[in-house]
Design an enzyme around this catalytic site. Structure first.
Site, PDB file in Angstrom:
ATOM      1  N   GLY A 117      18.338  -5.797  32.990  1.00 29.36           N
ATOM      2  CA  GLY A 117      19.712  -5.308  33.084  1.00 29.36           C
ATOM      3  C   GLY A 117      20.403  -5.400  31.732  1.00 29.36           C
ATOM      4  N   THR A 134       5.879  -0.989   3.312  1.00 30.05           N
ATOM      5  CA  THR A 134       5.983  -2.357   3.825  1.00 30.05           C
ATOM      6  C   THR A 134       5.606  -3.351   2.732  1.00 30.05           C
ATOM      7  OG1 THR A 134       5.390  -1.548   6.008  1.00 30.05           O
ATOM      8  CG2 THR A 134       5.152  -3.917   5.635  1.00 30.05           C
ATOM      9  N   PHE A 193       0.863  -1.178   0.000  1.00 30.40           N
ATOM     10  CA  PHE A 193       0.000   0.000   0.000  1.00 30.40           C
ATOM     11  C   PHE A 193       0.902   1.230   0.000  1.00 30.40           C
ATOM     12  CE2 PHE A 193      -2.418   3.188   2.438  1.00 30.40           C
ATOM     13  CZ  PHE A 193      -3.721   3.056   1.980  1.00 30.40           C
ATOM     14  N   CYS A 224      -8.631   3.140   4.770  1.00 27.82           N
ATOM     15  CA  CYS A 224      -7.814   1.924   4.922  1.00 27.82           C
ATOM     16  C   CYS A 224      -6.928   2.033   6.162  1.00 27.82           C
ATOM     17  CB  CYS A 224      -6.938   1.709   3.687  1.00 27.82           C
ATOM     18  SG  CYS A 224      -7.869   1.687   2.133  1.00 27.82           S
ATOM     19  N   GLU A 257       1.255   4.596  10.372  1.00 30.30           N
ATOM     20  CA  GLU A 257      -0.212   4.608  10.557  1.00 30.30           C
ATOM     21  C   GLU A 257      -0.653   5.832  11.358  1.00 30.30           C
ATOM     22  OE1 GLU A 257      -2.131   2.365   9.256  1.00 30.30           O
ATOM     23  OE2 GLU A 257      -0.755   0.738   8.764  1.00 30.30           O
ATOM     24  N   THR A 266       1.452   9.305  13.133  1.00 31.51           N
ATOM     25  CA  THR A 266       2.360   9.444  14.280  1.00 31.51           C
ATOM     26  C   THR A 266       1.557   9.750  15.551  1.00 31.51           C
ATOM     27  OG1 THR A 266       2.620  11.823  14.014  1.00 31.51           O
ATOM     28  CG2 THR A 266       4.145  10.426  12.747  1.00 31.51           C
ATOM     29  N   PRO A 309       8.737  10.455  -0.312  1.00 24.52           N
ATOM     30  CA  PRO A 309       9.929  11.006   0.345  1.00 24.52           C
ATOM     31  C   PRO A 309       9.652  12.357   1.015  1.00 24.52           C
ATOM     32  CG  PRO A 309      10.515  10.108  -1.806  1.00 24.52           C
ATOM     33  CD  PRO A 309       9.024  10.004  -1.692  1.00 24.52           C
ATOM     34  N   THR A 354       2.810   7.007   1.493  1.00 24.32           N
ATOM     35  CA  THR A 354       3.891   7.911   1.916  1.00 24.32           C
ATOM     36  C   THR A 354       4.889   8.147   0.780  1.00 24.32           C
ATOM     37  OG1 THR A 354       3.685   6.985   4.131  1.00 24.32           O
ATOM     38  CG2 THR A 354       5.702   8.203   3.661  1.00 24.32           C
TER      39      THR A 354
HETATM   40  P1  FAD Z   1       6.844  13.462   9.030  1.00 24.43           P
HETATM   41  O1  FAD Z   1       5.450  13.576   8.561  1.00 24.43           O
HETATM   42  O2  FAD Z   1       7.896  14.221   8.299  1.00 24.43           O
HETATM   43  O3  FAD Z   1       6.875  13.863  10.568  1.00 24.43           O
HETATM   44  C1  FAD Z   1       8.084  14.097  11.292  1.00 24.43           C
HETATM   45  C2  FAD Z   1       7.699  14.542  12.690  1.00 24.43           C
HETATM   46  O4  FAD Z   1       6.968  15.784  12.616  1.00 24.43           O
HETATM   47  C3  FAD Z   1       6.766  13.550  13.400  1.00 24.43           C
HETATM   48  O5  FAD Z   1       7.046  13.526  14.770  1.00 24.43           O
HETATM   49  C4  FAD Z   1       5.391  14.157  13.176  1.00 24.43           C
HETATM   50  O6  FAD Z   1       4.431  13.740  14.124  1.00 24.43           O
HETATM   51  C5  FAD Z   1       5.721  15.624  13.287  1.00 24.43           C
HETATM   52  N1  FAD Z   1       4.707  16.462  12.653  1.00 24.43           N
HETATM   53  C6  FAD Z   1       4.366  16.511  11.343  1.00 24.43           C
HETATM   54  N2  FAD Z   1       3.363  17.379  11.149  1.00 24.43           N
HETATM   55  C7  FAD Z   1       3.052  17.894  12.373  1.00 24.43           C
HETATM   56  C8  FAD Z   1       2.080  18.821  12.857  1.00 24.43           C
HETATM   57  N3  FAD Z   1       1.184  19.414  12.035  1.00 24.43           N
HETATM   58  N4  FAD Z   1       2.056  19.096  14.174  1.00 24.43           N
HETATM   59  C9  FAD Z   1       2.925  18.489  15.023  1.00 24.43           C
HETATM   60  N5  FAD Z   1       3.844  17.600  14.641  1.00 24.43           N
HETATM   61  C10 FAD Z   1       3.909  17.297  13.330  1.00 24.43           C
HETATM   62  N6  FAD Z   1       3.708   4.312   4.566  1.00 24.43           N
HETATM   63  C11 FAD Z   1       2.900   3.777   3.596  1.00 24.43           C
HETATM   64  O7  FAD Z   1       2.266   4.511   2.830  1.00 24.43           O
HETATM   65  N7  FAD Z   1       2.789   2.425   3.454  1.00 24.43           N
HETATM   66  C12 FAD Z   1       3.471   1.548   4.246  1.00 24.43           C
HETATM   67  O8  FAD Z   1       3.336   0.329   4.089  1.00 24.43           O
HETATM   68  C13 FAD Z   1       4.352   2.072   5.260  1.00 24.43           C
HETATM   69  N8  FAD Z   1       5.114   1.230   6.027  1.00 24.43           N
HETATM   70  C14 FAD Z   1       6.045   1.774   6.895  1.00 24.43           C
HETATM   71  C15 FAD Z   1       6.929   0.925   7.574  1.00 24.43           C
HETATM   72  C16 FAD Z   1       7.895   1.446   8.425  1.00 24.43           C
HETATM   73  C17 FAD Z   1       8.880   0.543   9.102  1.00 24.43           C
HETATM   74  C18 FAD Z   1       7.933   2.852   8.662  1.00 24.43           C
HETATM   75  C19 FAD Z   1       8.956   3.420   9.611  1.00 24.43           C
HETATM   76  C20 FAD Z   1       7.068   3.687   7.995  1.00 24.43           C
HETATM   77  C21 FAD Z   1       6.125   3.175   7.097  1.00 24.43           C
HETATM   78  N9  FAD Z   1       5.274   4.005   6.362  1.00 24.43           N
HETATM   79  C22 FAD Z   1       4.435   3.494   5.391  1.00 24.43           C
HETATM   80  C23 FAD Z   1       5.429   5.458   6.443  1.00 24.43           C
HETATM   81  C24 FAD Z   1       4.745   6.083   7.651  1.00 24.43           C
HETATM   82  O9  FAD Z   1       3.363   6.015   7.522  1.00 24.43           O
HETATM   83  C25 FAD Z   1       5.276   7.528   7.795  1.00 24.43           C
HETATM   84  O10 FAD Z   1       6.605   7.417   8.242  1.00 24.43           O
HETATM   85  C26 FAD Z   1       4.453   8.371   8.737  1.00 24.43           C
HETATM   86  O11 FAD Z   1       3.226   8.699   8.167  1.00 24.43           O
HETATM   87  C27 FAD Z   1       5.169   9.659   9.143  1.00 24.43           C
HETATM   88  O12 FAD Z   1       5.641  10.321   8.032  1.00 24.43           O
HETATM   89  P2  FAD Z   1       7.168  10.829   7.988  1.00 24.43           P
HETATM   90  O13 FAD Z   1       8.051   9.703   8.388  1.00 24.43           O
HETATM   91  O14 FAD Z   1       7.381  11.450   6.655  1.00 24.43           O
HETATM   92  O15 FAD Z   1       7.279  11.906   9.118  1.00 24.43           O
END
Ligand code: FAD
Length: 394
Positions: A349, A171, A135, A248, A373, A375, A140, A138
């Site tokens: 420990g 994933t 799915f 979803c 899913e 943060t 870059p 997300t």
């Molecule tokens: P960012 O959105 O850049 O956020 C960085 C930080 O800023 C976070 O702490 C966030 O909470 C904070 N932040 C952002 N906006 C605000 C706001 N308005 N107010 C306060 N704080 C804020 N995605 C998919 O589509 N499909 C998948 O199958 C999938 N699998 C994954 C598997 C793994 C192991 C991981 C680590 C991620 C996966 N993801 C997947 C991506 C995941 O959903 C995203 O990492 C997540 O949505 C956060 O996006 P980001 O990492 O770009 O962080």
């Protein structure tokens, strides 16, 4: 009175039906036989060997898309699905992620928003574990704010769709047979559509993301879409806008509410047993008040988390579960599961940092679960808006 069960301190099992307990036991059995003995090694090596064979076994057990009706899916309740997620994640969050992405993200998207043809083509194979799904939402540069996605789908003169763009952190992507990819079809952010993309399509590639220190027993990749040409009927016909992917994600988050408590249970069990065996200053460390306080708090938070999951599961089965309530559950249960793992780590420990015990593996895994899913911060804002009526996202 029934005996006190340290792994079910408040007697929550009494609230489960015989069918629900049977589902739980069958998943627990598969995990114990097929994954538990090996998963620390998989985590260390950063791979799931024979992921296809494992997926087929999960399919044979009926856990892939298990809460969906028809098309070869098991049609079980949301509560049964939740209990399965708890067992899977007590083994490893990576295993639960495999099942969540398959059933709640990829299959659910097709089941809920797909055409009859898309459902018949993919769902029976995915339910059986013969086809693996992923799915892609997300990107870059777009994580918490997927509305600004850059992946584009345009129609050419013959009516075909052509997809260009890049997805990140997906994933299962490197091993998937089919990807549900979300793309924008015009410059209007409201025009987001879902596409069912066979991964064998020319222009599609999914390089693996290496160097993860969390969720290592799970395959994660990028998706690169370079002029991926799809027939007109590759689009999910029944939804436009962010509502599609968010529906979803809401399904998958519900599973995490349960799953996180599985990781917590495993860490708690490990700490309880270790504390009873490890002696310092001439007695088991479980006899020290400071250790008992840790164990008591872990038992309390685990119990509360499972109660909350069960309550939300019953609401979902009754058709009364709101997305804000799922946010509340994910926010609490992942946070508390992490705290339980961190506390368990202190009880072990130095052994707490070793993969000989499950604790640090669960703890590291939950760092991903905290972020994906939605943060913790996003779920806090969802709840904040529900409480105050004021959106604070931007
Ligand atoms: P960012 O959105 O850049 O956020 C960085 C930080 O800023 C976070 O702490 C966030 O909470 C904070 N932040 C952002 N906006 C605000 C706001 N308005 N107010 C306060 N704080 C804020 N995605 C998919 O589509 N499909 C998948 O199958 C999938 N699998 C994954 C598997 C793994 C192991 C991981 C680590 C991620 C996966 N993801 C997947 C991506 C995941 O959903 C995203 O990492 C997540 O949505 C956060 O996006 P980001 O990492 O770009 O962080």
């Amino acid at each position: 009175l029934p005996a006190f069960d340290p792994m079910d301190p408040a007697g929550i099992d009494d609230l489960l039906s015989a069918d629900e307990l049977a589902v739980r036991d069958s998943v627990r059995h598969l995990c114990a036989e097929r994954v538990d003995p090996y998963v620390a090694d998989w985590f260390e090596r950063g791979e799931i060997p024979d992921i296809r064979g494992l997926t087929k076994e999960l399919g044979a057990l009926g856990v892939l898309g298990m809460h969906l009706e028809g098309y070869g899916c098991a049609g079980m309740s949301a509560t049964e699905y939740g209990l399965a997620c708890l067992e899977l994640e007590a083994t490893d969050s990576g295993l639960r992620s495999l099942v969540s992405v398959q059933g709640s993200l990829a299959m659910y998207a097709i089941w809920r928003w797909g055409s009859e043809d898309q459902k018949e083509t993919w769902l029976p194979r995915m339910a059986a574990g013969d086809a693996i799904g992923c799915f892609g939402l997300t990107e870059p540069d777009q994580g918490s704010d997927p509305g600004g996605m850059r992946t584009r789908a345009r129609r050419d003169a013959g009516g075909d769709w052509v997809l260009d763009g890049r997805k990140m952190w997906i994933t299962n992507a490197p091993v998937a047979d089919v990807a549900v990819v979300w793309a924008q079809t015009s410059d209007d952010p409201a025009d987001i559509r879902g596409f069912v993309v066979p991964t064998s399509t020319s222009g599609f590639s999914a390089p693996e993301i290496k160097h993860k220190m969390s969720l290592r027993a799970s395959v994660t990749g990028e998706i690169v879409l370079d002029g991926v040409r799809l027939p007109a009927d590759a689009v999910l016909p029944d939804v436009t806008g962010l509502r599609g992917p968010l529906s979803c994600l809401n399904e998958a988050r519900y599973g995490i509410v349960w799953g996180a408590m599985g990781a917590a249970r495993s860490a708690f069990a490990s700490a309880l047993s270790y504390a009873g065996e490890r002696e310092q200053f001439g007695r088991p460390i479980s006899g020290f008040q400071l250790t008992q306080e840790k164990l008591a708090n872990m038992a309390v938070e685990y119990t509360k988390g499972v109660m909350l999951a069960l309550h939300l599961g019953r609401r979902k089965d009754a058709g009364r579960l709101r997305p804000e309530q799922v946010s509340l559950g994910k926010l609490n249960n992942v946070r508390e599961a992490l705290e339980i793992c961190r506390t368990a780590r202190t009880i072990l420990g130095a052994n707490g940092i070793s993969l000989e015990y499950p604790v640090i593996r669960h703890m590291n895994n939950l760092e991903s679960v905290l972020t994906y899913e939605g943060t913790t911060e996003m779920h806090t804002l969802v709840l904040g808006q529900a409480l105050t009526g004021q959106p604070a996202f931007r």
